[in-house]
Scaffold this motif. Structure first.
Motif, PDB file in Angstrom:
ATOM      1  N   THR A  40       0.834  -1.270  -0.061  1.00 11.93           N
ATOM      2  CA  THR A  40       0.140   0.020   0.088  1.00 11.93           C
ATOM      3  C   THR A  40       0.765   1.323   0.030  1.00 11.93           C
ATOM      4  N   SER A  41       0.002   2.330  -0.315  1.00 13.45           N
ATOM      5  CA  SER A  41       0.741   3.657  -0.422  1.00 13.45           C
ATOM      6  C   SER A  41       0.128   4.516   0.468  1.00 13.45           C
ATOM      7  N   ASP A  42       0.745   5.355   1.275  1.00 18.00           N
ATOM      8  CA  ASP A  42      -0.072   6.213   2.085  1.00 18.00           C
ATOM      9  C   ASP A  42       0.450   7.745   1.625  1.00 18.00           C
ATOM     10  N   ASN A  43       1.814   7.978   1.495  1.00 13.18           N
ATOM     11  CA  ASN A  43       2.467   9.253   0.914  1.00 13.18           C
ATOM     12  C   ASN A  43       2.538   9.532  -0.321  1.00 13.18           C
ATOM     13  N   PHE A  44       2.214   8.488  -1.249  1.00 14.49           N
ATOM     14  CA  PHE A  44       2.449   8.638  -2.843  1.00 14.49           C
ATOM     15  C   PHE A  44       3.919   9.017  -3.070  1.00 14.49           C
ATOM     16  N   GLU A  45       4.779   8.305  -2.378  1.00 18.24           N
ATOM     17  CA  GLU A  45       6.088   8.946  -2.662  1.00 18.24           C
ATOM     18  C   GLU A  45       6.666   7.510  -3.375  1.00 18.24           C
ATOM     19  N   GLU A  46       6.192   6.403  -3.489  1.00 16.89           N
ATOM     20  CA  GLU A  46       6.476   5.444  -4.058  1.00 16.89           C
ATOM     21  C   GLU A  46       6.796   5.431  -5.847  1.00 16.89           C
ATOM     22  N   SER A  47       7.383   4.635  -6.338  1.00 11.63           N
ATOM     23  CA  SER A  47       7.207   4.666  -8.064  1.00 11.63           C
ATOM     24  C   SER A  47       6.620   3.246  -8.355  1.00 11.63           C
ATOM     25  N   GLY A  48       5.531   3.298  -9.292  1.00 12.82           N
ATOM     26  CA  GLY A  48       5.080   2.305  -9.694  1.00 12.82           C
ATOM     27  C   GLY A  48       3.560   2.659 -10.351  1.00 12.82           C
ATOM     28  N   PHE A  49       2.830   1.445 -10.095  1.00 10.68           N
ATOM     29  CA  PHE A  49       1.433   1.620 -10.596  1.00 10.68           C
ATOM     30  C   PHE A  49       0.569   1.641  -9.544  1.00 10.68           C
ATOM     31  N   ILE A  50      -0.451   2.801  -9.238  1.00 12.82           N
ATOM     32  CA  ILE A  50      -1.215   2.855  -8.101  1.00 12.82           C
ATOM     33  C   ILE A  50      -2.573   2.691  -8.608  1.00 12.82           C
ATOM     34  N   PHE A  51      -3.331   2.040  -7.503  1.00 12.78           N
ATOM     35  CA  PHE A  51      -4.782   1.639  -7.677  1.00 12.78           C
ATOM     36  C   PHE A  51      -5.324   2.080  -6.435  1.00 12.78           C
ATOM     37  N   ALA A  52      -6.284   3.169  -6.396  1.00 12.37           N
ATOM     38  CA  ALA A  52      -6.914   3.919  -5.279  1.00 12.37           C
ATOM     39  C   ALA A  52      -8.237   3.979  -5.195  1.00 12.37           C
ATOM     40  N   PRO A  53      -8.887   3.600  -3.991  1.00  9.78           N
ATOM     41  CA  PRO A  53     -10.340   3.556  -3.860  1.00  9.78           C
ATOM     42  C   PRO A  53     -11.003   4.948  -3.549  1.00  9.78           C
ATOM     43  N   PHE A  54     -12.170   4.911  -4.107  1.00  8.35           N
ATOM     44  CA  PHE A  54     -13.102   6.169  -3.861  1.00  8.35           C
ATOM     45  C   PHE A  54     -12.950   6.682  -2.503  1.00  8.35           C
ATOM     46  N   ASP A  55     -12.846   6.047  -1.473  1.00  2.85           N
ATOM     47  CA  ASP A  55     -12.954   6.394  -0.089  1.00  2.85           C
ATOM     48  C   ASP A  55     -11.378   6.685   0.248  1.00  2.85           C
ATOM     49  N   SER A  56     -10.907   7.924   0.429  1.00  2.96           N
ATOM     50  CA  SER A  56      -9.215   7.976   0.649  1.00  2.96           C
ATOM     51  C   SER A  56      -8.888   7.582   2.063  1.00  2.96           C
ATOM     52  N   ASN A  57      -9.908   7.182   2.916  1.00  3.89           N
ATOM     53  CA  ASN A  57      -9.759   6.535   4.064  1.00  3.89           C
ATOM     54  C   ASN A  57      -9.054   5.168   4.198  1.00  3.89           C
ATOM     55  N   GLU A  58      -9.531   4.527   2.626  1.00  2.00           N
ATOM     56  CA  GLU A  58      -9.004   3.169   2.534  1.00  2.00           C
ATOM     57  C   GLU A  58      -7.667   3.269   2.050  1.00  2.00           C
ATOM     58  N   SER A  59      -6.874   1.942   1.832  1.00  2.09           N
ATOM     59  CA  SER A  59      -5.665   1.931   1.350  1.00  2.09           C
ATOM     60  C   SER A  59      -5.671   1.758  -0.187  1.00  2.09           C
ATOM     61  N   SER A  60      -4.588   2.525  -0.680  1.00  2.00           N
ATOM     62  CA  SER A  60      -4.184   2.639  -2.172  1.00  2.00           C
ATOM     63  C   SER A  60      -3.204   1.329  -2.321  1.00  2.00           C
ATOM     64  N   ILE A  61      -3.347   0.697  -3.428  1.00  2.00           N
ATOM     65  CA  ILE A  61      -2.407  -0.466  -3.417  1.00  2.00           C
ATOM     66  C   ILE A  61      -1.561   0.095  -4.610  1.00  2.00           C
ATOM     67  N   ILE A  62      -0.285  -0.478  -4.461  1.00  2.00           N
ATOM     68  CA  ILE A  62       0.859  -0.237  -5.520  1.00  2.00           C
ATOM     69  C   ILE A  62       1.569  -1.354  -5.916  1.00  2.00           C
ATOM     70  N   PHE A  63       1.870  -1.516  -7.197  1.00  2.00           N
ATOM     71  CA  PHE A  63       2.580  -2.344  -7.755  1.00  2.00           C
ATOM     72  C   PHE A  63       3.951  -1.530  -8.011  1.00  2.00           C
ATOM     73  N   SER A  64       5.073  -1.669  -7.245  1.00  2.00           N
ATOM     74  CA  SER A  64       5.933  -0.844  -7.185  1.00  2.00           C
ATOM     75  C   SER A  64       7.074  -1.449  -8.323  1.00  2.00           C
ATOM     76  N   ASN A  65       7.902  -0.543  -8.614  1.00  2.00           N
ATOM     77  CA  ASN A  65       9.105  -0.680  -9.590  1.00  2.00           C
ATOM     78  C   ASN A  65      10.254  -1.792  -9.008  1.00  2.00           C
ATOM     79  N   ASN A  66      10.290  -1.488  -7.697  1.00  2.00           N
ATOM     80  CA  ASN A  66      11.190  -2.581  -7.011  1.00  2.00           C
ATOM     81  C   ASN A  66      10.619  -4.022  -6.562  1.00  2.00           C
ATOM     82  N   ASN A  67       9.387  -4.215  -6.949  1.00  2.00           N
ATOM     83  CA  ASN A  67       8.853  -5.647  -6.620  1.00  2.00           C
ATOM     84  C   ASN A  67       8.094  -6.343  -7.681  1.00  2.00           C
ATOM     85  N   SER A  68       8.362  -5.567  -9.118  1.00  2.00           N
ATOM     86  CA  SER A  68       7.562  -6.118 -10.322  1.00  2.00           C
ATOM     87  C   SER A  68       8.424  -6.067 -11.474  1.00  2.00           C
TER      88      SER A  68
END
Length: 346
Positions: A40-68
């Protein structure tokens, strides 16, 4: 294509992946995560593909460059040509009365002065004998060349697909651009159409809100003239907004998401109304997705015209902006028109 072979392999091993085509591009890009972890990404500092929900209180999922594994391949539009004659799907009329009542409640709240606008939606489930996500993805690419087209899968979260016409945010170093998008009518061979005061007013609400929210985080901001754009078989009103930001992408994203085009005005009050009255969980519908901090650029899109795949069924999500001049029956018909975007590829 190697990307499609990888999708099949990642499906067999049940690991996360995303494949996508950006608007007006002839390149398919993809991330294939090496394990089945939920990152997950909370601060949006990671690099990769982000998939975020409508409710910003829920977690955004990141497929990072470091792990993909990242792959990209070019294609020809004709590679994915298919018989576009759609199968006929009955509209779920049992949900019509519920949606009419929802819209009526939204109009009543606007007349009371609770908010100026609210975007109300519904979910419609289509049952099929089988679902081939690669074929659906190819059909989406063929039909919606000007959209952000994607297929996203995580074994612990689900499978989503879509063709969205709406940019949330583009960042290139210090420069940024976004858009306000509202109003909907069927495309009938021309973009030279008349818009009613309801659609024009709704579009102005969205534009004014975005300019107001972005101003504290920018050193320069300008907006374009209003224009009509085509997205699939639909037309929308669009205003482009661009400028120079102060360097904090998280603040830019938080000031924009969710936009009035998918939530309402004011944001928090309309969002609370949606949560309490829609009677279903939007999940990633009207969230956002795309490249985050990749080669100093960010390309994020609002997750519209999308569906959630579950075994042999597809959940379609459809909504519309409600203002004081809205008519419930017409709002229902607008949602029916919008379902054709996804039904064409099923």
């Amino acid at each position: 294509m190697k990307i499609f072979n990888n999708i099949k392999e990642w499906q067999k091993t049940n690991k996360p992946f995303v494949a996508y085509k950006k608007p007006n591009s002839t390149i398919i890009q993809s991330y294939f995560q090496n394990d089945d972890g939920v990152n997950t990404s909370d601060n949006f500092e990671e690099s990769g593909f982000i998939f975020a929900p409508f409710d910003s209180n829920e977690s955004s999922i990141i497929f990072s460059n470091n792990n993909s594994i990242y792959l990209e391949e070019s294609f020809k539009h004709s590679d994915f040509e298919f018989d576009a004659t759609p199968l006929y799907f009955n509209t779920n009329e049992s949900s019509k009365q519920e949606h009419l009542e929802l819209v009526s409640d939204g109009i009543k709240a606007i007349k009371k002065g609770d908010f100026k606008k609210v975007v109300l939606s519904r979910k419609e489930t289509i049952d099929l004998s089988e679902i081939n996500i690669i074929e659906i993805f190819q059909r989406l690419i063929y039909l919606y060349s000007t959209a952000m087209v994607y297929v996203w899968h995580h074994p612990k979260i689900g499978t989503w697909m879509g063709a969205t016409p709406e940019t949330l945010l583009q960042v290139n170093n210090d420069n940024f651009s976004t858009m306000s998008l509202a109003g909907t009518q069927l495309y009938k061979g021309t973009v030279d159409v008349d818009w009613k005061s309801k659609e024009i007013e709704e579009q102005q609400f969205v534009t004014d809100y975005i300019l107001e929210k972005l101003l504290p985080h920018t050193t320069k901001i300008i907006s374009s003239e209003l224009r009509t754009i085509k997205a699939g078989n639909l037309l929308h009103l669009q205003t482009k907004i661009e400028g120079i930001h102060k360097g904090n992408i998280k603040k830019l994203i938080n000031s924009l998401h969710p936009t009035p085009a998918v939530c309402g005005l004011p944001k928090e009050i309309s969002k609370d109304f949606i949560t309490k009255n829609e009677n279903y969980h939007r999940k990633f519908y009207t969230g956002f997705l795309g490249e985050l901090n990749v080669n100093k650029t960010t390309n994020l899109f609002v997750n519209l015209r999308c569906m959630e795949i579950h075994k042999n069924s597809a959940n379609l999500f459809i909504g519309g902006g409600i203002t004081i001049d809205s008519i419930p029956e017409k709002e229902w018909q607008e949602t029916v028109s919008k379902t054709s975007t996804m039904k064409k590829v099923l």
